[in-house]
Design a protein around this motif. Structure first.
Motif, PDB file in Angstrom:
ATOM      1  N   ASN A  14       0.819  -1.216   0.000  1.00 42.26           N
ATOM      2  CA  ASN A  14       0.000   0.000   0.000  1.00 42.26           C
ATOM      3  C   ASN A  14       0.851   1.263   0.000  1.00 42.26           C
ATOM      4  OD1 ASN A  14      -2.754  -0.878  -0.087  1.00 42.26           O
ATOM      5  ND2 ASN A  14      -2.414  -1.784   1.933  1.00 42.26           N
ATOM      6  N   TYR A 362      -0.105 -21.575   7.213  1.00 44.33           N
ATOM      7  CA  TYR A 362      -0.419 -20.848   8.447  1.00 44.33           C
ATOM      8  C   TYR A 362      -1.774 -21.249   9.010  1.00 44.33           C
ATOM      9  CZ  TYR A 362      -3.345 -17.060   6.320  1.00 44.33           C
ATOM     10  OH  TYR A 362      -4.319 -16.325   5.697  1.00 44.33           O
ATOM     11  N   ASN A 409       3.380  -3.467  11.781  1.00 46.76           N
ATOM     12  CA  ASN A 409       1.958  -3.447  11.398  1.00 46.76           C
ATOM     13  C   ASN A 409       1.230  -4.712  11.858  1.00 46.76           C
ATOM     14  OD1 ASN A 409       2.775  -1.161  10.084  1.00 46.76           O
ATOM     15  ND2 ASN A 409       1.683  -1.595   8.187  1.00 46.76           N
ATOM     16  N   SER A 449      -2.518   2.323   4.995  1.00 45.97           N
ATOM     17  CA  SER A 449      -2.249   0.890   5.169  1.00 45.97           C
ATOM     18  C   SER A 449      -3.537   0.080   5.071  1.00 45.97           C
ATOM     19  CB  SER A 449      -1.619   0.657   6.546  1.00 45.97           C
ATOM     20  OG  SER A 449      -2.594   0.923   7.545  1.00 45.97           O
ATOM     21  N   SER A 450      -3.395  -1.236   5.280  1.00 44.98           N
ATOM     22  CA  SER A 450      -4.561  -2.120   5.211  1.00 44.98           C
ATOM     23  C   SER A 450      -5.473  -1.958   6.430  1.00 44.98           C
ATOM     24  CB  SER A 450      -4.118  -3.575   5.063  1.00 44.98           C
ATOM     25  OG  SER A 450      -3.323  -3.953   6.161  1.00 44.98           O
ATOM     26  N   PRO A 456      -7.117  -5.960   4.369  1.00 37.06           N
ATOM     27  CA  PRO A 456      -5.896  -6.721   4.081  1.00 37.06           C
ATOM     28  C   PRO A 456      -5.848  -7.328   2.686  1.00 37.06           C
ATOM     29  CG  PRO A 456      -7.277  -7.845   5.703  1.00 37.06           C
ATOM     30  CD  PRO A 456      -7.892  -6.500   5.481  1.00 37.06           C
ATOM     31  N   GLY A 457      -4.613  -7.694   2.293  1.00 35.67           N
ATOM     32  CA  GLY A 457      -4.391  -8.300   0.985  1.00 35.67           C
ATOM     33  C   GLY A 457      -3.423  -7.437   0.195  1.00 35.67           C
TER      34      GLY A 457
END
Ligand code: FAD
Length: 478
Positions: A14, A362, A409, A449-450, A456-457
């Motif tokens: 980002n 994960y 983050n 940012s996310s 997210p991604g």
């Protein structure tokens, strides 16, 4: 060197996309990155043995391939090339059968037996509409009227539902498992609103744009963005952790690719205390427990389809996946864990020497969880791939504390930069319905940012929208 017009803190996807967007508008842009290399959650490293090129964070990129901004940037001209695995995703069961998410919607439906027609009814209305849908879904929900209201409205009606509700449309374990596994990409329980939309978006992405991996590893995305930025005259300084905006050169706009908490700390008195308080109270979600393996051969999946897939999900039923995600959300270690795995070297031999392989896994665990999930992860792998353990040459294990140490983050190991349950994916970074969530009360400070929509991604859309907001508000661009 002249002072920049705009400064970006953090060179994740980002931050880099924000910098490129500003530089494309003709601004002088400088990026400060704390780590030794650019990339944030989009990097590749030899984590285990020489020649084994692992992705410590993101590995598979439906959102990257389908991102309106990354597509428009033509990153192929800067070295990015996508590899499409034979199958985007396999969802095997312990008896050796598997549901598959294929590129073709019809092929996917055929594998879902009696649920195939229902799958088509759910997804076919959006076939061929990815560009329209992505333009409206991958942005701030209150950022203006949808550009394609009919498609978006139809999607939103389904997408607002919890995955657990949408999955009950299906009757068989294959479709239910496949659908719930897709929802498991978000760190929220299956009963949370919007998780159905996550599953729909990932399924649709497989049919419309694929679930590719970058040739050479995810660092190729960051490398391409950095190369494009350099070609536009942007500058990047790595190895520079920023502790306060006061350390930085004067600029008309600062864009922060950070958590909201860190943004409050960096901005200090430049943000009004009520707003900084909202940022400091921002809530983070479950963490992940990550294991990167160097293997002497391919994973010996019992299900043949899993040997052809880039991504493999391990959770044999909706109940088991739901319980694992709920546990992580409620502060307990999942038992057994739901695993998201990726096997990039099956499709990209440059990732590991000779006939050996890298393997990426994960599971969700509670935020800040201090335990070791390795034994549970490997027990789950043995259930679907007996003999897996005999292939392990080396493993790099990273729990929540390791993820947070690598990148601030990932607060407490939260890879989504904030909780995603309820409507928090849409209402971030402040719990207020604001049309421009990237802006702050200080016209010169933006969060990119996310922790901002669409969340997210590796898609760069948060950075793009934040940069567009700064261009409009500070630099009078239309
Ligand atoms: C284990 C894991 C698996 C994932 N899997 C996938 C996947 O397969 N597909 C996918 O699309 N996404 C995946 N993600 C999520 C994805 O990586 C993130 O959503 C994405 O990287 C967020 O981008 P960003 O630019 O907002 O932040 P980040 O990528 O976190 O980048 C932020 C950057 O800012 C820097 N920074 C922060 N504070 C400062 C400071 N004070 N001074 C200087 N620099 C600073 C950091 O060092 C970092 O480089 C995964 C993430 C993790 C951790």
């Amino acid at each position: 060197m002249a002072d920049p017009d705009a400064v970006v803190v953090g060179a994740g996807p980002n931050g880099l996309t924000a910098a490129v967007t500003l530089a494309q508008a003709g601004l002088r842009v400088r990026v400060y990155e704390g780590a030794a290399t650019v990339g944030g959650g989009a990097r590749t490293e030899e984590l285990t043995l020489p020649g084994f090129r692992h992705d410590p964070c993101s590995a598979v990129h439906p959102l990257g391939a389908g991102s309106p901004v990354l597509r428009a940037l033509r990153l192929d001209r800067h070295g990015l090339s996508w590899i499409h695995p034979d199958l985007p995703l396999a969802h095997p069961f312990p008896d050796g059968r598997a549901a598959v998410l294929a590129r073709s919607m019809a092929e996917t439906a055929r594998g879902l037996d009696r649920d195939g027609d229902r799958y088509l009814r759910l997804l076919e209305p959006f076939a061929g509409r990815w560009d329209e849908l992505a333009a409206d879904v991958l942005r701030a929900p209150l950022g203006g009227l949808p550009r394609h209201p009919l498609v978006y409205g139809r999607f939103a009606l389904r997408a607002a539902l919890p995955a657990a509700v949408l999955a009950r449309m299906f009757t068989g374990r294959a479709a239910r498992g496949l659908f719930c596994g897709l929802a498991g990409h978000v760190t929220a329980p299956l009963t949370s609103p919007v998780t159905g939309g996550i599953a729909l978006m990932f399924a649709l992405a497989a049919h419309e744009v694929g679930w590719p991996i970058p040739r050479g590893g995810t660092q190729a995305i960051s490398g391409a963005l950095a190369s494009l930025l350099a070609s536009l005259g942007g500058e990047v300084e790595t190895g520079r952790w920023v502790r306060s905006l006061d350390e930085l050169p004067p600029a008309r706009a600062y864009l922060l690719d950070t958590s909201p908490g860190q943004a409050a700390a960096l901005a200090g008195s430049r943000l009004p205390s009520w707003y900084a308080g909202l940022f400091r109270r921002y809530r983070h979600g479950p963490a992940v427990f990550k294991v990167d393996y160097a293997l002497s051969g391919p994973v010996p999946w019992t299900a043949p389809a899993a040997r052809r897939a880039g991504t493999v999900h391990l959770g044999p039923s909706m109940a088991e996946i739901g319980a694992a995600l709920r546990s992580a959300h409620r502060g307990r270690a999942p038992d057994p864990p739901f695993l998201i795995t990726a096997q990039p070297s099956l499709f990209d031999p440059s990732r590991a020497p000779g006939s050996s392989h890298v393997f990426w896994v994960y599971a969700q665990v509670p935020n800040g969880w201090p335990g070791d999930l390795t034994t549970a992860v490997e027990a789950q792998l043995e259930r679907f791939a007996p003999g897996f353990g005999d292939l392990v040459l080396a493993r790099a294990v990273t729990g929540p504390a390791g993820l947070a140490a690598r990148n601030p983050n990932n607060v407490g190991g939260d890879i989504a930069n904030g909780r995603c349950d309820r409507f928090r994916l849409l209402l971030r970074p402040v719990p207020l319905p604001v049309p421009v969530p990237y802006a702050t009360p200080n016209p010169g400070i933006y969060l990119c940012s996310s922790a901002t929509p669409p969340g997210p991604g590796v898609h760069g859309m948060c950075g793009y929208h934040a940069a567009r907001a700064a261009l409009r508000r500070v630099f009078s661009f239309r």
